[in-house]
Design an enzyme around this catalytic site. Structure first.
Site, PDB file in Angstrom:
ATOM      1  N   LEU A 242     -42.330  92.632  70.074  1.00  0.00           N
ATOM      2  CA  LEU A 242     -43.721  92.577  70.514  1.00  0.00           C
ATOM      3  C   LEU A 242     -43.854  92.558  72.042  1.00  0.00           C
ATOM      4  O   LEU A 242     -43.274  91.735  72.719  1.00  0.00           O
ATOM      5  CB  LEU A 242     -44.386  91.319  69.937  1.00  0.00           C
ATOM      6  CG  LEU A 242     -45.875  91.154  70.247  1.00  0.00           C
ATOM      7  CD1 LEU A 242     -46.693  92.208  69.541  1.00  0.00           C
ATOM      8  CD2 LEU A 242     -46.336  89.763  69.870  1.00  0.00           C
ATOM      9  N   ASP A 243     -44.642  93.474  72.564  1.00  0.00           N
ATOM     10  CA  ASP A 243     -44.967  93.484  73.995  1.00  0.00           C
ATOM     11  C   ASP A 243     -43.746  93.607  74.893  1.00  0.00           C
ATOM     12  O   ASP A 243     -43.799  93.257  76.073  1.00  0.00           O
ATOM     13  CB  ASP A 243     -45.760  92.231  74.397  1.00  0.00           C
ATOM     14  CG  ASP A 243     -47.176  92.264  73.828  1.00  0.00           C
ATOM     15  OD1 ASP A 243     -47.599  93.342  73.361  1.00  0.00           O
ATOM     16  OD2 ASP A 243     -47.840  91.232  73.867  1.00  0.00           O
TER      17      ASP A 243
END
Lengths: 299, 299, 299, 299
Positions: A242-243
């Protein structure tokens, strides 16, 4: 679908873009540019511009050229050019020949209009080097904004179905448009690895960024409480973690103690839309390589 | 517009600064400014500038004024002014009256010269609204740089003594200079809570800041591997929680894929020295309040 | 943090804005804030925020406050409040009491969509603290863009009529909307003094700005030939002297040798729309004073 | 003369710089890179990095490479390499082979310390890719600052002699140091064409820059009166036409209505020293071409 500002605008866009873009990357070795440019010269291709970079840390070579065909000749196809390049380059070389047609883009959004609106506007006035062909959302609240721009809006509600079912429906819709690029313009859904893999290298996301970073809920509340003096945004490719995908563009804007957390969020939206628009333009002009988790951006 | 390095500079600095700075903060209530300005008017104090802010989230009031005395009158002392203000303000009010004498500053550093050098240079050319009276380091490598500026340099080695003993020696040295402000200009020592408490509200630190934040060793290596596009710096007050004190100033500079991790570190040094210098100037001009873990900066 | 495009947005905007904004400026003298805040306190008005500035060069005082009424009381009207303030202030004082209704804005444009589009988009998504009620253009090419946003578009051709006749028709149209603010969003008409006087203090313009400045035609060609490294934009009030009115906002973006003059123009459009949007927001939130040819901006 | 931060610093600088820099520019034609890289490959030169740019407006080609010699071989000299390149390039080609020795720099200044001090500091801490060998001034006021850094200071007073005589004395002094680069760090003397010609391509100047530009005396007073919101600085090569030479670097910093003209001048000094330091670093790393009055900067 596109706003025409007189015919001159069309001409401008076309003339601004080159006829072909050549993208090569491979492990570095002596003589690569020499060999590539030899192929181009032998085909009477005019190099309008080129950029080259060697990442000395990973010893990897990156090359991007915009070339135009001499009018008289060149019955060669992009496939033939690719073959000719492959012939002189290392086996592991990645070679892409891209024509300058504006390519289709699909946008996924949820309820926030700022990033979506900016892209729709740039698209409408001819300042996006691509073509937004559809917007998909899990809420209905952005429909009116999208329809203002005569772009198809698709509601795919996530209610009463599983995450996997929802993604499946979204993916089927996306695929009908065959986009090369899918922009997550504040799309507030956690993606499964399955979805990320399916569109590997095609998903672009934007998120706000802080110094220091804040984990957990209500980041603008935390930013306010910490009294930050800048608020940033990061546009990146989406990967399983994520991210943490390769960063395409980042920027910040100054804030101060007089900003409420709501005004900090407004500042965040302002910088998000600027950074996302920049990133999408770079992607659509094929100015980005991804290698070893980092981008090389030939801006 | 010309700068004289010599006594004329003092005159300029003095004339630029007002005669007194008044700083008040307290829980907000109706009529605070009215009451404060009433006291000032009654004493024939001329308000050269003032700034006021109410943090609506915490319902707290902040006020800063630069005032000059009318020539003919005002035999009142700062203490009397403070009393008069206390008389009209809530009991919990914090009131400070600061005269505009440039105040002594002590700098602690380790081995990196960029932040220290910038402060020494600003001090030497009369562009720091304070006076660097000493530099303390746990290494000897910055001695020559400091002595170029005729500032006392003190080596307090940390070798073969405990952290507590080292801090004790540093603190004793600091105290001989009675500084109001102690700048940690890349001082690479972990501080004990004891030391932080002893100089509560007086310690200013600088550190590089990244989007996203990187934990662990070799942050520039990590920034490089992640391909960040901006590198930032944060100047803050030091509190017990490492690097989590109230933020005074922040900024970033752009970098790109062509920067090696060494060049990213160079960019980091460039932005660190700019941000630290800005923060130190703000502190020395008494433009900062700290309340509820945040700063209010009247710049 | 979520934005609703619909009626809920109005609520948010309203709650974000205070009930009344009070703007005062006059020659400075001792005790002004004391007197103003005395009036406010006596009327049980709650000061949500205020800013005050004395221009020591011209010895002029500026004051802006956002106030809310205590619920129980205050049958006083804005006119009564203004009278009460006038009673305690110097005769020459300018006093304005502004309610927080979003005010009507008319935009004049010619053929370029970038600034106009940005304002229409902000208006559509509820991020403009005002209301665009009409767009007037001397060409028809922006009609479609405007109508996407359900805003009335008026073509007032300048062909075959005199400058004065054209302006007269434009002015009559403007007046039907009774706007307080008229934004020239790349309106490529030279204005007569008559027109400028008629809307004195109401006209906001945007133009590109260079370091150094270029006179004459084709500024981007000149900027390219000079190899500038930044391109800027200035938003300002319009006065009789062309492009010399009080500056509201300015910013620049970096460019380099690889930009063609067309790409420099693109960069110019990008910064123009950002700077104009910033300026229009400041104006619509009543954060600007104009005095002695300069602005005081309480941002 | 240089501050040593332990021996590791020396290593860092040396390893950071490549062994040779190759700079080529000439009218563009097909196959240039191919031919250049062919020569480099045949000599077993390792291309550490290279940059190439074709200015399509003037159809001119620019190339810069940092190359290292393979250890085992290459008894070839730079002169031989240059010959080999000349053999394959058009007759008009400009070819430079630069070794990575830090080169001597002379600084001319008058009375302001900010730009001079910044360069001296960077030089002292090993962050300037060159070597400041002397400072020449027409006043004595900067002597102490220069001598702090153990750099020779030469006073060449302009009093009671003609402009030509003064320049002659300055030039004779400069020549004793044989610098490639002469930095005018706020050197407030009007230069004759004769002097400019003598050091054509070697003189770098810094000046403040405003939006809009102000002509005449007291620019900061004018900037204040006009209420500008940014203040900039431009570093450029000096040519016969005053302040119109090819631009190397530019930047701005924000200011607002609360800045007095003195504080605007302070902001101007801050941005001047940052921009000048950036430009001098670019020049000393041979990253700049000048052609047709513009720079190409391979940063």
């Amino acid at each position: 679908m596109q706003l025409q500002i007189g015919s001159s605008r069309i001409t401008k866009k076309t003339s601004r873009l080159p006829h072909e873009i050549i993208l090569v990357h491979c492990p570095d070795e002596v003589g690569l540019i020499h060999r590539i440019t030899g192929v181009l010269a032998s085909q009477q291709l005019n190099i309008e511009s080129n950029q080259e970079f060697v990442d000395v840390t990973t010893s990897h070579f990156f090359f991007r050229a915009e070339v135009s065909l001499s009018t008289s000749c060149s019955t060669q196809s992009p496939a033939q050019l690719k073959n000719a390049l492959a012939h002189v380059l290392p086996e592991q070389a990645s070679i892409r020949i891209v024509s300058c047609e504006p390519r289709p883009v699909v946008i996924c959004a949820t309820q926030e209009p700022h990033c979506l609106g900016e892209l729709l506007l740039l698209n409408a006035v001819g300042e996006l080097p691509g073509r937004i062909v559809a917007v998909i959302s899990n809420y209905n609240s952005l429909r009116k904004l999208v329809e203002r721009f005569d772009v198809p809006f698709h509601l795919v509600s996530h209610e009463q179905i599983t995450r996997e079912e929802h993604e499946q429906r979204v993916a089927e819709l996306i695929d009908t448009y065959m986009p090369e690029t899918i922009v997550l313009a504040r799309y507030m859904r956690v993606l499964t690895n399955n979805f990320v893999d399916r569109y590997s290298g095609q998903l672009i996301n934007i998120h706000h960024s802080f110094l220091p970073a804040f984990v957990g809920a209500a980041p603008y509340r935390q930013a306010f409480e910490r009294g930050v003096k800048v608020i940033g945004a990061t546009a990146h490719y989406v990967t399983a973690e994520l991210d943490a995908g390769p960063i395409i563009a980042q920027d910040v804007i100054p804030v101060d103690h007089s900003f409420t957390s709501r005004q900090m969020a407004q500042a965040g939206r302002d910088v998000e839309k600027i950074v996302l628009a920049k990133a999408v333009r770079l992607v659509l002009e094929d100015r980005i390589f991804v290698h070893s988790g980092r981008t090389v951006v030939f801006s």
